[in-house]
Structures are given as C-alpha cells and as structure tokens.
Design a protein around this motif. Sequence first.
Motif, PDB file in Angstrom:
ATOM      1  N   PRO A   1      29.169  63.912  38.341  1.00 39.41           N
ATOM      2  CA  PRO A   1      27.829  64.368  37.953  1.00 39.41           C
ATOM      3  C   PRO A   1      27.595  65.803  38.399  1.00 39.41           C
ATOM      4  O   PRO A   1      28.270  66.320  39.302  1.00 39.41           O
ATOM      5  CB  PRO A   1      26.897  63.396  38.692  1.00 39.41           C
ATOM      6  N   LEU A   2      26.624  66.465  37.764  1.00 38.76           N
ATOM      7  CA  LEU A   2      26.296  67.853  38.126  1.00 38.76           C
ATOM      8  C   LEU A   2      25.782  67.937  39.549  1.00 38.76           C
ATOM      9  O   LEU A   2      26.094  68.872  40.286  1.00 38.76           O
ATOM     10  CB  LEU A   2      25.261  68.407  37.144  1.00 38.76           C
ATOM     11  N   ASP A   3      24.972  66.965  39.947  1.00 37.61           N
ATOM     12  CA  ASP A   3      24.449  66.920  41.315  1.00 37.61           C
ATOM     13  C   ASP A   3      25.411  66.111  42.178  1.00 37.61           C
ATOM     14  O   ASP A   3      25.594  64.915  41.943  1.00 37.61           O
ATOM     15  CB  ASP A   3      23.057  66.279  41.321  1.00 37.61           C
ATOM     16  N   PRO A   4      26.018  66.725  43.183  1.00 38.11           N
ATOM     17  CA  PRO A   4      26.983  65.996  44.018  1.00 38.11           C
ATOM     18  C   PRO A   4      26.377  64.792  44.731  1.00 38.11           C
ATOM     19  O   PRO A   4      27.113  63.881  45.124  1.00 38.11           O
ATOM     20  CB  PRO A   4      27.450  67.059  45.032  1.00 38.11           C
ATOM     21  N   ALA A   5      25.053  64.798  44.914  1.00 38.24           N
ATOM     22  CA  ALA A   5      24.412  63.684  45.610  1.00 38.24           C
ATOM     23  C   ALA A   5      24.191  62.481  44.699  1.00 38.24           C
ATOM     24  O   ALA A   5      23.824  61.396  45.167  1.00 38.24           O
ATOM     25  CB  ALA A   5      23.073  64.137  46.203  1.00 38.24           C
ATOM     26  N   THR A   6      24.385  62.654  43.416  1.00 39.69           N
ATOM     27  CA  THR A   6      24.184  61.565  42.465  1.00 39.69           C
ATOM     28  C   THR A   6      25.387  60.621  42.491  1.00 39.69           C
ATOM     29  O   THR A   6      26.541  61.065  42.473  1.00 39.69           O
ATOM     30  CB  THR A   6      23.991  62.105  41.036  1.00 39.69           C
ATOM     31  N   GLU A   7      25.096  59.337  42.534  1.00 41.60           N
ATOM     32  CA  GLU A   7      26.153  58.320  42.501  1.00 41.60           C
ATOM     33  C   GLU A   7      26.417  57.926  41.053  1.00 41.60           C
ATOM     34  O   GLU A   7      25.487  57.632  40.307  1.00 41.60           O
ATOM     35  CB  GLU A   7      25.748  57.072  43.290  1.00 41.60           C
ATOM     36  N   ARG A   8      27.683  57.886  40.679  1.00 39.21           N
ATOM     37  CA  ARG A   8      28.015  57.522  39.305  1.00 39.21           C
ATOM     38  C   ARG A   8      29.210  56.563  39.287  1.00 39.21           C
ATOM     39  O   ARG A   8      30.205  56.779  39.976  1.00 39.21           O
ATOM     40  CB  ARG A   8      28.343  58.768  38.488  1.00 39.21           C
ATOM     41  N   SER A   9      29.056  55.508  38.484  1.00 41.35           N
ATOM     42  CA  SER A   9      30.164  54.591  38.214  1.00 41.35           C
ATOM     43  C   SER A   9      30.558  54.750  36.755  1.00 41.35           C
ATOM     44  O   SER A   9      30.024  55.606  36.042  1.00 41.35           O
ATOM     45  CB  SER A   9      29.749  53.146  38.507  1.00 41.35           C
ATOM     46  N   THR A  10      31.455  53.925  36.288  1.00 42.87           N
ATOM     47  CA  THR A  10      31.840  53.966  34.872  1.00 42.87           C
ATOM     48  C   THR A  10      30.663  53.629  33.964  1.00 42.87           C
ATOM     49  O   THR A  10      30.580  54.126  32.839  1.00 42.87           O
ATOM     50  CB  THR A  10      32.986  52.968  34.607  1.00 42.87           C
TER      51      THR A  10
END
Length: 451
Positions: free
Chosen positions: A250-259
């Motif tokens: 994600p653009l924001d490193p603090a954002t959590e992203r899964s598939t």
Amino acid sequence: MAASYVVTLALSIYFPLLLLIAWKRWRRGRSPRHVVVVVLGDVGRSPRMQYHALALARRGFSVTLLGFCNSKPHHELLQNDRIRIVPLTELQRFAVGPSILQYGIKVVFQAVHLLWKLMCREPATYIFLQNPPGLPAIAVCWFVGCLCGSKLVIDWHNYGYSVMGLVHGPNHYIVLLAKWYEKLCGRLSHLNLCVTNEMREDLAENWGIKAVTVYDKPASFFKETPLDLQHRLFMKLGRTYSAFRASSEPLDPATERSTFTEQDAGSGMVTRLHGRPALLVSSTSWTEFEQLILNGESFPSLVCVITGKGPLKEHYSRLIDQKRFQHIQVCTPWLEAEDYPLLLGSADLGVCLHKSSSGLDLPMKVVDMFGCCLPVCAVNFRCLHELVKHEENGLVFKDSEELAAQLQMLLSKFPDPSGKLNQFRKNLQESEQLCWDENWKQNVLPLLMDT
C-alpha cells in the motif's frame, strides 16, 4: 504366536478384574445424569459426537467422552466443566503375521481396552456410540450396558462394512463378516439415530432397525465472518502462506493489506480490495485440481484453499507444486480448530468432492459451509438432494467438466452482487436454518426423555 500369547494373557488378567468392577458398579447403581459418549476414532475429527456431548452438557448431564486424542477438539468442548475427555489408546498395526491375524489382534485389543475404560467410569444412563467404526465397539458397549443398566444409543453416520469395502472389495470375507456383525449387533441398541432419511429407510427395510433421522446441522460458531475478523485471519495466515499475502504494498506503510482486504491505518476500517481474487474452499480427500484452470477474460484470479487430511495429501501437494498456474494459487494450510469456521465464513464458494461409501450419508463439511452461508458446488450421489438443493443453495455436478462449467458460470462476473453466486448466498441467509443445539433439543432430547 507371541502377539496372540500376549492377548490371551491380557484377557486372563483383565477379565476377572472386570467382573469384580462390574459387580461393584451394579451394587452402587448408575447416575441418572451421566452419559458416556464413545468414539472409536479421533475425537477432534468427530464433530457430530462433540456436538452431542455439548448438547447433553447444556441440558445438565455430566458427560464422559471416550476416543482417540489425535487432534484438538473445539475449545467449547475443552472449556465445558461438565465434559471430561478420556483418551483411548490406539494400537498401531503389527508388522508380523498375515493381515487377518494383525486385524484380529487389533480388534481384541480394542475390545478389552474399551471394556476396561468403560467399566472404570461411573455407570451412565446412556452410552452414545458413533458408528462407524462399530467393530468391536457396538458389542462392547452393549455388554457394558447389560452389566451397568445403561441404554445404548447408536448414531449411524454410515455403514462400517461399506467403508471397509473400499479397501478390500465388497465381497471380501472380512467385509462380509463385518456386515454380518454390524447387522446383528446393531439391533441390540435401545435407540438408533441416523443422518439421512435414505439411511433410516435402508435400516428399516434391510436391517430390521428402527431409527430416527437427525440431520447434521452447523454448530453456532459456523456463521458469516465479519470483515474485520476476515482481515485478521488473512493477515495471520499470510505470515505462513503466500497465497494470503498482498501482491503489492500500500502507499501508506502503516496500512495493513492482505490478498483480499485492507485496513486503514487511521480509522481502522477494513475494506475489500478492488479486483481481489475469489476465495474457494474445498474439504476433500485430495483429488486433483487441474480442471480449475479456466480461460476467459472476465474470470477472476482464484485462491483455492484445500483443507483436510488424508494419506494422499503429500502426493497431490507435489503434483500441485509442479503445475505452473497463472491465475490460481493453491494453498493447503494447517488450520487451528477455531480458524476453520472463520475461513468458511470468509470464503466466496465451497467445493465438495465427498462421495459416500454407502450412498446414504451426507458430507458434514457442506453442513458447515451452509452454516456460514457459503454456496457450494457438490459432486452428486444417491442422497445428496436431502442437503444440497440444485439451483437454490448451490449446484450439483457429476464430473470435472460439469464442475469447470459451473465455476466459470459462477465466477465469470465476480464479485457482481447480481450474479448467481450472491443469489445462492442470499437464499442461504434467508433460509433461517436451525443450528445444531436447537435441532438436538427438538429431535433428540424428547427421545431421551421417553426412554
């Protein structure tokens, strides 16, 4: 010879002790609120018997659950003060002598061991027994019931001889002997439960056994998973399995992203990713999945999660690893008992390749999927219509080509809310199906009160 001598010696030692214990138990009498549940198999992989134990405990009974402890039961069972799990010892097959001798020694050991464990327990009002496996458990539980005044309740999930027939062939003498035993001893019970109407009719017509149909129903923890819990599960699985890890940062490193999901760092809100793959879950006996490779511009990427255990797991895992899937990721995770309902409640489609050895039982996994409002594609067999309603809560197929066509039809416009897949889910949401506990209260509890 040495093995048979050990068995004979064990019988000569244990039998007088068992008679002494039986006499003491008979004098003391049985507890009116105690039930023994017997599984001559892995307790953790016997959900229906776990549910029986929980339902009995909720109605004020103290429950002793006997079985093999190879896998962890559900946490509700472990946390219930009224349920005590007593492990049975599983005898590994001897590597000496002919197979019939090895099998005979195992049966004798199981009979003596189960008899000893039952006689060392507080006498029960009821003994609930899962069948199969019923050899030698039916005869042993009946014998204990005669000594202690307990009533035997057999819960027919299938026929044990039909399962043995898959290995030895239907006309093998061991299979024919098992069928004779099952038919004879099955009539010794006070009460019989079974899983389908087809089995109830077969028991009555061909075995002379009167049974009551108690359909499998999902436990209360099988339900649709909230989006935040889905995200938490995907992030947890992503630490071990790449299929659940996001393909881009994600653009924001603090954002959590899964598939499949993304959680905003500021608000904590979880959203589904645009263009996410479809999540397909299949609890199978490890059948090949080459037919899942479908072509088409509108067909989404697919994450196929295969759960379950089986002797061919490693073989098919290697075959899958050799494939060069472009749009499909196949994942074979080991799930904790508490995570499995969450996974079903997070999936988009279930696939069931279960085929009954007798044609008379139903796949428990589909019941769990329906509890999570998860539409299913299931391979057809004799009594599947009692569970899966074609074009209502899912689809029924006869071969891999038909399954492939159904997958293409259901997922071609994924995740279109007006598609067939969402219509099936909506039908399941509106069906107001009973959970196991309510079903048990309506259909099993009155039978216990009557007897």
